[in-house]
Design a protein around this motif. Structure first.
Motif, PDB file in Angstrom:
ATOM      1  N   MET A   1      65.415 -51.482   6.352  1.00 38.87           N
ATOM      2  CA  MET A   1      66.810 -51.637   6.706  1.00 38.87           C
ATOM      3  C   MET A   1      67.106 -53.105   7.003  1.00 38.87           C
ATOM      4  O   MET A   1      66.335 -53.769   7.677  1.00 38.87           O
ATOM      5  N   LYS A   2      68.218 -53.538   6.512  1.00 39.57           N
ATOM      6  CA  LYS A   2      68.620 -54.929   6.712  1.00 39.57           C
ATOM      7  C   LYS A   2      69.869 -54.992   7.570  1.00 39.57           C
ATOM      8  O   LYS A   2      70.643 -54.037   7.654  1.00 39.57           O
ATOM      9  N   LYS A   3      70.072 -56.144   8.173  1.00 40.78           N
ATOM     10  CA  LYS A   3      71.311 -56.359   8.907  1.00 40.78           C
ATOM     11  C   LYS A   3      72.481 -56.207   7.952  1.00 40.78           C
ATOM     12  O   LYS A   3      72.391 -56.556   6.786  1.00 40.78           O
ATOM     13  N   GLY A   4      73.585 -55.715   8.476  1.00 41.44           N
ATOM     14  CA  GLY A   4      74.742 -55.457   7.642  1.00 41.44           C
ATOM     15  C   GLY A   4      74.852 -53.994   7.279  1.00 41.44           C
ATOM     16  O   GLY A   4      75.880 -53.527   6.827  1.00 41.44           O
ATOM     17  N   ASN A   5      73.785 -53.249   7.490  1.00 42.15           N
ATOM     18  CA  ASN A   5      73.743 -51.829   7.206  1.00 42.15           C
ATOM     19  C   ASN A   5      73.993 -51.067   8.507  1.00 42.15           C
ATOM     20  O   ASN A   5      73.396 -51.375   9.528  1.00 42.15           O
ATOM     21  N   LYS A   6      74.872 -50.069   8.482  1.00 41.70           N
ATOM     22  CA  LYS A   6      75.166 -49.289   9.690  1.00 41.70           C
ATOM     23  C   LYS A   6      73.907 -48.625  10.245  1.00 41.70           C
ATOM     24  O   LYS A   6      73.730 -48.531  11.453  1.00 41.70           O
ATOM     25  N   LEU A   7      73.021 -48.178   9.365  1.00 42.91           N
ATOM     26  CA  LEU A   7      71.803 -47.523   9.836  1.00 42.91           C
ATOM     27  C   LEU A   7      70.922 -48.480  10.629  1.00 42.91           C
ATOM     28  O   LEU A   7      70.236 -48.071  11.568  1.00 42.91           O
ATOM     29  N   TYR A   8      70.943 -49.765  10.267  1.00 44.77           N
ATOM     30  CA  TYR A   8      70.191 -50.772  11.014  1.00 44.77           C
ATOM     31  C   TYR A   8      70.687 -50.799  12.459  1.00 44.77           C
ATOM     32  O   TYR A   8      69.903 -50.749  13.401  1.00 44.77           O
ATOM     33  N   SER A   9      71.985 -50.881  12.623  1.00 50.29           N
ATOM     34  CA  SER A   9      72.577 -50.936  13.950  1.00 50.29           C
ATOM     35  C   SER A   9      72.310 -49.655  14.736  1.00 50.29           C
ATOM     36  O   SER A   9      71.992 -49.704  15.920  1.00 50.29           O
ATOM     37  N   ILE A  10      72.408 -48.514  14.075  1.00 51.42           N
ATOM     38  CA  ILE A  10      72.228 -47.234  14.764  1.00 51.42           C
ATOM     39  C   ILE A  10      70.796 -47.056  15.242  1.00 51.42           C
ATOM     40  O   ILE A  10      70.551 -46.767  16.406  1.00 51.42           O
ATOM     41  N   PHE A  11      69.833 -47.236  14.357  1.00 51.73           N
ATOM     42  CA  PHE A  11      68.444 -46.944  14.712  1.00 51.73           C
ATOM     43  C   PHE A  11      67.756 -48.057  15.502  1.00 51.73           C
ATOM     44  O   PHE A  11      66.768 -47.800  16.181  1.00 51.73           O
ATOM     45  N   LYS A  12      68.270 -49.270  15.431  1.00 53.78           N
ATOM     46  CA  LYS A  12      67.699 -50.372  16.219  1.00 53.78           C
ATOM     47  C   LYS A  12      68.449 -50.570  17.530  1.00 53.78           C
ATOM     48  O   LYS A  12      68.110 -51.446  18.308  1.00 53.78           O
ATOM     49  N   TYR A  13      69.490 -49.767  17.747  1.00 55.45           N
ATOM     50  CA  TYR A  13      70.332 -49.859  18.949  1.00 55.45           C
ATOM     51  C   TYR A  13      70.881 -51.273  19.130  1.00 55.45           C
ATOM     52  O   TYR A  13      70.776 -51.880  20.188  1.00 55.45           O
ATOM     53  N   LYS A  14      71.493 -51.787  18.067  1.00 52.13           N
ATOM     54  CA  LYS A  14      72.068 -53.134  18.087  1.00 52.13           C
ATOM     55  C   LYS A  14      73.587 -53.067  18.072  1.00 52.13           C
ATOM     56  O   LYS A  14      74.179 -52.065  17.678  1.00 52.13           O
ATOM     57  N   CYS A  15      74.194 -54.157  18.472  1.00 54.02           N
ATOM     58  CA  CYS A  15      75.650 -54.270  18.468  1.00 54.02           C
ATOM     59  C   CYS A  15      76.162 -53.988  17.056  1.00 54.02           C
ATOM     60  O   CYS A  15      75.650 -54.542  16.085  1.00 54.02           O
ATOM     61  N   PRO A  16      77.171 -53.137  16.903  1.00 53.42           N
ATOM     62  CA  PRO A  16      77.646 -52.809  15.561  1.00 53.42           C
ATOM     63  C   PRO A  16      78.384 -53.955  14.868  1.00 53.42           C
ATOM     64  O   PRO A  16      78.473 -53.976  13.645  1.00 53.42           O
ATOM     65  N   ARG A  17      78.882 -54.912  15.631  1.00 51.73           N
ATOM     66  CA  ARG A  17      79.634 -56.008  15.015  1.00 51.73           C
ATOM     67  C   ARG A  17      78.719 -57.135  14.532  1.00 51.73           C
ATOM     68  O   ARG A  17      78.875 -57.627  13.432  1.00 51.73           O
ATOM     69  N   CYS A  18      77.742 -57.549  15.346  1.00 46.84           N
ATOM     70  CA  CYS A  18      76.910 -58.696  14.957  1.00 46.84           C
ATOM     71  C   CYS A  18      75.466 -58.324  14.617  1.00 46.84           C
ATOM     72  O   CYS A  18      74.735 -59.126  14.046  1.00 46.84           O
ATOM     73  N   HIS A  19      75.035 -57.130  14.991  1.00 44.63           N
ATOM     74  CA  HIS A  19      73.660 -56.658  14.785  1.00 44.63           C
ATOM     75  C   HIS A  19      72.631 -57.548  15.483  1.00 44.63           C
ATOM     76  O   HIS A  19      71.477 -57.603  15.075  1.00 44.63           O
ATOM     77  N   GLU A  20      73.037 -58.228  16.526  1.00 43.14           N
ATOM     78  CA  GLU A  20      72.134 -59.098  17.285  1.00 43.14           C
ATOM     79  C   GLU A  20      71.910 -58.584  18.706  1.00 43.14           C
ATOM     80  O   GLU A  20      70.786 -58.461  19.152  1.00 43.14           O
ATOM     81  N   GLY A  21      72.987 -58.344  19.438  1.00 45.11           N
ATOM     82  CA  GLY A  21      72.880 -57.929  20.836  1.00 45.11           C
ATOM     83  C   GLY A  21      72.395 -56.494  20.977  1.00 45.11           C
ATOM     84  O   GLY A  21      72.605 -55.661  20.103  1.00 45.11           O
ATOM     85  N   ASP A  22      71.749 -56.211  22.088  1.00 47.90           N
ATOM     86  CA  ASP A  22      71.232 -54.872  22.357  1.00 47.90           C
ATOM     87  C   ASP A  22      72.316 -53.976  22.942  1.00 47.90           C
ATOM     88  O   ASP A  22      73.119 -54.413  23.766  1.00 47.90           O
ATOM     89  N   LEU A  23      72.315 -52.699  22.541  1.00 50.77           N
ATOM     90  CA  LEU A  23      73.264 -51.731  23.092  1.00 50.77           C
ATOM     91  C   LEU A  23      72.816 -51.205  24.455  1.00 50.77           C
ATOM     92  O   LEU A  23      73.633 -50.788  25.256  1.00 50.77           O
ATOM     93  N   PHE A  24      71.520 -51.216  24.711  1.00 48.23           N
ATOM     94  CA  PHE A  24      70.997 -50.650  25.948  1.00 48.23           C
ATOM     95  C   PHE A  24      70.159 -51.687  26.681  1.00 48.23           C
ATOM     96  O   PHE A  24      69.554 -52.562  26.081  1.00 48.23           O
ATOM     97  N   GLU A  25      70.109 -51.544  28.007  1.00 52.37           N
ATOM     98  CA  GLU A  25      69.449 -52.536  28.849  1.00 52.37           C
ATOM     99  C   GLU A  25      67.947 -52.312  29.003  1.00 52.37           C
ATOM    100  O   GLU A  25      67.222 -53.241  29.304  1.00 52.37           O
ATOM    101  N   SER A  26      67.463 -51.083  28.824  1.00 51.74           N
ATOM    102  CA  SER A  26      66.052 -50.802  29.082  1.00 51.74           C
ATOM    103  C   SER A  26      65.456 -49.977  27.945  1.00 51.74           C
ATOM    104  O   SER A  26      66.127 -49.660  26.974  1.00 51.74           O
TER     105      SER A  26
END
Length: 127
Positions: free
Chosen positions: A1-26
């Protein structure tokens, strides 16, 4: 999975807009904090909870995931003739309880990805 793919953001728990920041703290199985999310993305500044009770809709996704998990385990063990009914039900429900943190996070991640589009050019105003 590469950045830019929705599945990348979903399964890596990354920010949906930039795919860099984490969605969860722990970590996923830090049972006291598995549900805690930062207010904003650390990279692009996206506000995760755009309105009060935003993630209430994620409950429906989580429910569907849990039902699918229980039915899959139940049918698989039943078809294989693995054990008696009481043991199959116990194993199905136990696995479901063990997977609660995972389904919780995946459902929130999938839900926010329904509403936010990937935009790698967005930068935080405080960077």
């Amino acid at each position: 999975m590469k950045k830019g793919n929705k599945l990348y953001s979903i399964f890596k728990y990354k920010c949906p807009r930039c795919h860099e920041g984490d969605l969860f703290e722990s970590g996923t199985y830090d049972l006291k904090n598995f549900q805690k999310m930062p207010k904003n993305c650390s990279h692009c500044g996206l506000r995760y909870m755009s309105e009060p009770s935003f993630f209430d809709g994620a409950m429906y996704i989580s429910y569907a995931m849990q039902v699918a998990l229980i039915i899959t385990v139940f049918v698989a063990l039943n078809v294989l003739g693995f054990a008696e009914l009481w043991l199959i039900i116990t194993l199905s429900v136990s696995l479901s309880l063990i997977m609660v943190p995972v389904t919780f996070r995946l459902s929130r991640s999938a839900y926010i990805n329904l509403f936010v589009k990937y935009d790698p050019d967005k930068r935080s105003e405080f960077e």
